[in-house]
Design a protein around this motif. Structure first.
Motif, mmCIF file in Angstrom:
data_model
loop_
_atom_site.group_PDB
_atom_site.id
_atom_site.type_symbol
_atom_site.label_atom_id
_atom_site.label_comp_id
_atom_site.label_asym_id
_atom_site.label_seq_id
_atom_site.Cartn_x
_atom_site.Cartn_y
_atom_site.Cartn_z
ATOM 1 N N ILE A 184 0.898 -1.147 0.000
ATOM 2 C CA ILE A 184 0.000 0.000 0.000
ATOM 3 C C ILE A 184 0.935 1.194 0.000
ATOM 4 C CG2 ILE A 184 -1.900 1.156 1.195
ATOM 5 C CD1 ILE A 184 -2.550 -1.736 0.386
ATOM 6 N N GLU A 185 0.875 1.981 -1.067
ATOM 7 C CA GLU A 185 1.946 2.937 -1.320
ATOM 8 C C GLU A 185 1.421 4.354 -1.551
ATOM 9 O OE1 GLU A 185 5.269 1.164 -3.588
ATOM 10 O OE2 GLU A 185 4.989 2.846 -4.932
ATOM 11 N N GLU A 186 2.188 5.300 -1.081
ATOM 12 C CA GLU A 186 1.915 6.724 -1.337
ATOM 13 C C GLU A 186 1.917 6.964 -2.849
ATOM 14 O OE1 GLU A 186 4.716 10.750 -0.923
ATOM 15 O OE2 GLU A 186 5.468 8.804 -0.293
ATOM 16 N N CYS A 187 1.005 7.779 -3.335
ATOM 17 C CA CYS A 187 0.943 8.085 -4.769
ATOM 18 C C CYS A 187 1.835 9.297 -5.057
ATOM 19 C CB CYS A 187 -0.497 8.364 -5.175
ATOM 20 S SG CYS A 187 -0.685 8.497 -6.944
ATOM 21 N N LEU A 188 2.835 9.101 -5.894
ATOM 22 C CA LEU A 188 3.762 10.189 -6.227
ATOM 23 C C LEU A 188 3.210 10.996 -7.398
ATOM 24 C CD1 LEU A 188 7.101 8.148 -6.139
ATOM 25 C CD2 LEU A 188 6.234 9.705 -4.378
ATOM 26 N N LYS A 189 3.504 12.299 -7.394
ATOM 27 C CA LYS A 189 3.061 13.157 -8.500
ATOM 28 C C LYS A 189 4.270 13.685 -9.252
ATOM 29 C CE LYS A 189 -1.268 14.706 -6.542
ATOM 30 N NZ LYS A 189 -1.060 13.905 -5.321
ATOM 31 N N GLU A 191 6.440 13.625 -13.372
ATOM 32 C CA GLU A 191 6.592 13.007 -14.691
ATOM 33 C C GLU A 191 7.528 11.817 -14.556
ATOM 34 O OE1 GLU A 191 7.364 15.917 -17.818
ATOM 35 O OE2 GLU A 191 8.208 14.339 -19.091
ATOM 36 N N GLU A 192 7.216 10.721 -15.256
ATOM 37 C CA GLU A 192 8.032 9.509 -15.135
ATOM 38 C C GLU A 192 9.211 9.527 -16.089
ATOM 39 O OE1 GLU A 192 5.979 5.673 -14.749
ATOM 40 O OE2 GLU A 192 4.135 6.825 -14.490
ATOM 41 N N ALA A 193 10.270 8.803 -15.723
ATOM 42 C CA ALA A 193 11.426 8.610 -16.596
ATOM 43 C C ALA A 193 12.051 7.264 -16.265
ATOM 44 C CB ALA A 193 12.451 9.726 -16.397
HETATM 45 P P1 AMP Z 1 5.036 -0.557 -11.888
HETATM 46 O O1 AMP Z 1 4.424 -1.858 -12.329
HETATM 47 O O2 AMP Z 1 5.563 -0.543 -10.504
HETATM 48 O O3 AMP Z 1 5.938 0.004 -12.952
HETATM 49 O O4 AMP Z 1 3.845 0.493 -11.899
HETATM 50 C C1 AMP Z 1 3.129 0.744 -13.099
HETATM 51 C C2 AMP Z 1 2.798 2.200 -13.186
HETATM 52 O O5 AMP Z 1 1.987 2.591 -12.094
HETATM 53 C C3 AMP Z 1 4.011 3.110 -13.100
HETATM 54 O O6 AMP Z 1 4.657 3.253 -14.327
HETATM 55 C C4 AMP Z 1 3.373 4.392 -12.637
HETATM 56 O O7 AMP Z 1 2.755 5.051 -13.707
HETATM 57 C C5 AMP Z 1 2.305 3.916 -11.699
HETATM 58 N N1 AMP Z 1 2.784 3.925 -10.299
HETATM 59 C C6 AMP Z 1 3.314 2.885 -9.616
HETATM 60 N N2 AMP Z 1 3.636 3.259 -8.364
HETATM 61 C C7 AMP Z 1 3.295 4.558 -8.235
HETATM 62 C C8 AMP Z 1 3.361 5.510 -7.176
HETATM 63 N N3 AMP Z 1 3.836 5.186 -5.973
HETATM 64 N N4 AMP Z 1 2.897 6.750 -7.407
HETATM 65 C C9 AMP Z 1 2.381 7.095 -8.619
HETATM 66 N N5 AMP Z 1 2.297 6.241 -9.656
HETATM 67 C C10 AMP Z 1 2.736 4.980 -9.482
#
Ligand code: AMP
Ligand code: GLY
Length: 430
Positions: A184-189, A191-193
């Protein structure tokens, strides 16, 4: 050298393509490969998760280096088995691959190593999971602990959505044993890289920062996929930030693996990042090249990849031997109609050679096979067309020119690859 590349996707075609450019490369084998790898390598019908079969193949063929593309054989211990047999391998041990195979293992490692990441809790009961979600507030991220083919992540906007995801994983067992424990994880805001780095247990060398496009449709709409396109370098990662990422994320993680876990990690470490207002934070680690990130970072890699992989496997990586070319690369993935849901296979693909003949265009096959002299579709992601040029807009024009030349029944692709970078520079998407 005789080199075996394990896997059958676009990433593996890109690996075979880059390996083939090395003066050190002799014969290349691909297991099982696809119709694209067949143009540069000898395909051998051994599946990527057939560990016994792959060890036997590498041993019978006296392979000098095995390069493992996908995560599954790494988590199953392929690198350990090859090393035990005295066969050189590029890819981490099963202990190292836990960084991708268990999200909780990765999270604990980051917590111990002080590596920036989202706050998270582990839960294995419905009650605990729901109370942790309440504690973090909404939106909240619910993740299956184990491998779930990229589908085990739900961003829940409300308590109702969070409960549905928790029930799906913990009560209904949607991901089998992979979902018996959830984060159960905090949602980060932000842009992804994606950052891909060669790491030899101590030193690291970063490839160009890249950005994937996970959603199926333009405007980042629709379901998550394996990746619909990518480009590099991604300007969301500034040159100064790259230094911080190397020190505080990549090197710190390799150190934490060594010092707190006793694992010497050798291979590619892939950090999926969120660039937040407080700087880059880790969303996830992968124990291998990204797909389609490999299709844009390998064309920009200014190095003899075989030399780099051999040195990495030996713990003797020389970071100064890993350069990045100027310019940009963009990859547009063509997928089967219906993907990531159900889709038909066996559609004849035409235009591959005219696309491949375009200047600065490389056609990487993913889900393709040969049938009666034709190349036909055999998977969800079918073809990735990469264009390279001095800047991103020109690289995108080349990639899309290649895509326009290729047809198969039901083909779908995104038209807005690179949109975030173009918006930053005031450009427009096509
Ligand atoms: P993952 O399978 O861990 O790559 O997660 C798939 C996608 O979910 C990621 O590429 C993000 O777009 C989103 N995501 C996963 N974890 C988070 C988080 N803690 N906060 C925001 N977005 C997340
Ligand atoms: N492009 C995302 C991945 O390879 O996991």
């Amino acid at each position: 050298m005789k080199i075996l590349v394990v896997g059958s996707g676009g990433r593996e075609h890109a690996l075979v393509w880059k390996v083939a450019q090395s003066p050190l490369a002799g014969e290349i084998l691909a297991a099982p490969g696809n119709a694209g790898t067949a143009t540069l390598a000898r395909n051998i019908a051994v599946a990527a998760d057939d560990i016994e079969g792959l060890v036997r193949l590498a041993s019978d063929e006296r392979v000098d280096l095995t390069v493992v593309g996908p995560e599954l054989p790494l988590t199953m211990g392929l690198a350990d088995r090859l090393a035990d047999a005295g066969l050189p391998v590029f890819g981490p041990s099963a202990a190292g691959a836990r960084i991708e195979g268990s999200k909780w293992f990765a999270k604990k490692l980051m917590q111990k190593g002080g590596i920036p990441t989202a706050a998270a809790y582990l839960a294995d009961t419905r009650e605990d999971a729901i109370s942790r979600a309440e504690e973090l507030g909404y939106p909240v991220v619910i993740k299956a602990d184990g491998l779930a083919a990229g589908k085990g992540v739900v961003i829940a906007g409300s308590a109702v959505e969070a409960e549905a995801a928790i029930d799906d994983m913990l009560v209904r067992g949607r991901f089998g044993s992979s979902g018996e424990r959830v984060l159960i994880e905090e949602c980060l805001k932000g842009e992804e890289a994606s950052i891909l780095a060669f790491v030899d247990g101590e030193s690291s060398a970063l490839l160009a920062p890249s950005q994937d496009h996970k959603r199926a449709f333009d405007g980042d709409e629709g379901p998550n996929t394996g990746g619909m396109g990518a480009y590099a370098p991604a300007p969301v990662v500034t040159p100064a930030m790259l230094g911080t990422i190397k020190n505080d994320i990549i090197d710190a993680t390799v150190r934490a693996l060594r010092e707190t876990d006793g694992t010497v990690y050798r291979g590619v470490l892939y950090a999926g990042l969120m660039v937040t207002e407080d700087g880059p934070k880790v969303i996830e680690f992968n124990c291998r090249f990204g797909d389609p990130e490999a299709q844009v970072t390998l064309p920009l890699l200014d190095a003899d990849i075989v030399e780099v992989m051999v040195a990495t496997a030996r713990g003797e990586l020389d970071p100064s031997a890993v350069g990045t070319s100027a310019g940009s690369a963009a990859c547009v993935v063509m997928v089967s109609g219906g993907y990531p849901g159900s889709y038909e296979k066996g559609k004849v693909i035409s235009g591959l050679s005219s696309a491949g003949a375009l200047d600065d265009v490389v056609v990487f096959h993913a889900g393709t096979a040969e049938r009666d002299g034709d190349v036909v579709t055999s998977g969800g992601r079918v073809i990735g067309v990469t264009g390279t040029a001095s800047d991103l807009p020109a690289a995108l024009v080349r990639a899309y020119d290649g895509v326009s030349a290729i047809t198969f029944a039901g083909a779908h692709h995104r038209h807005d690859i690179g949109h975030r970078a173009l918006e930053r520079s005031g450009g427009v998407t096509r």
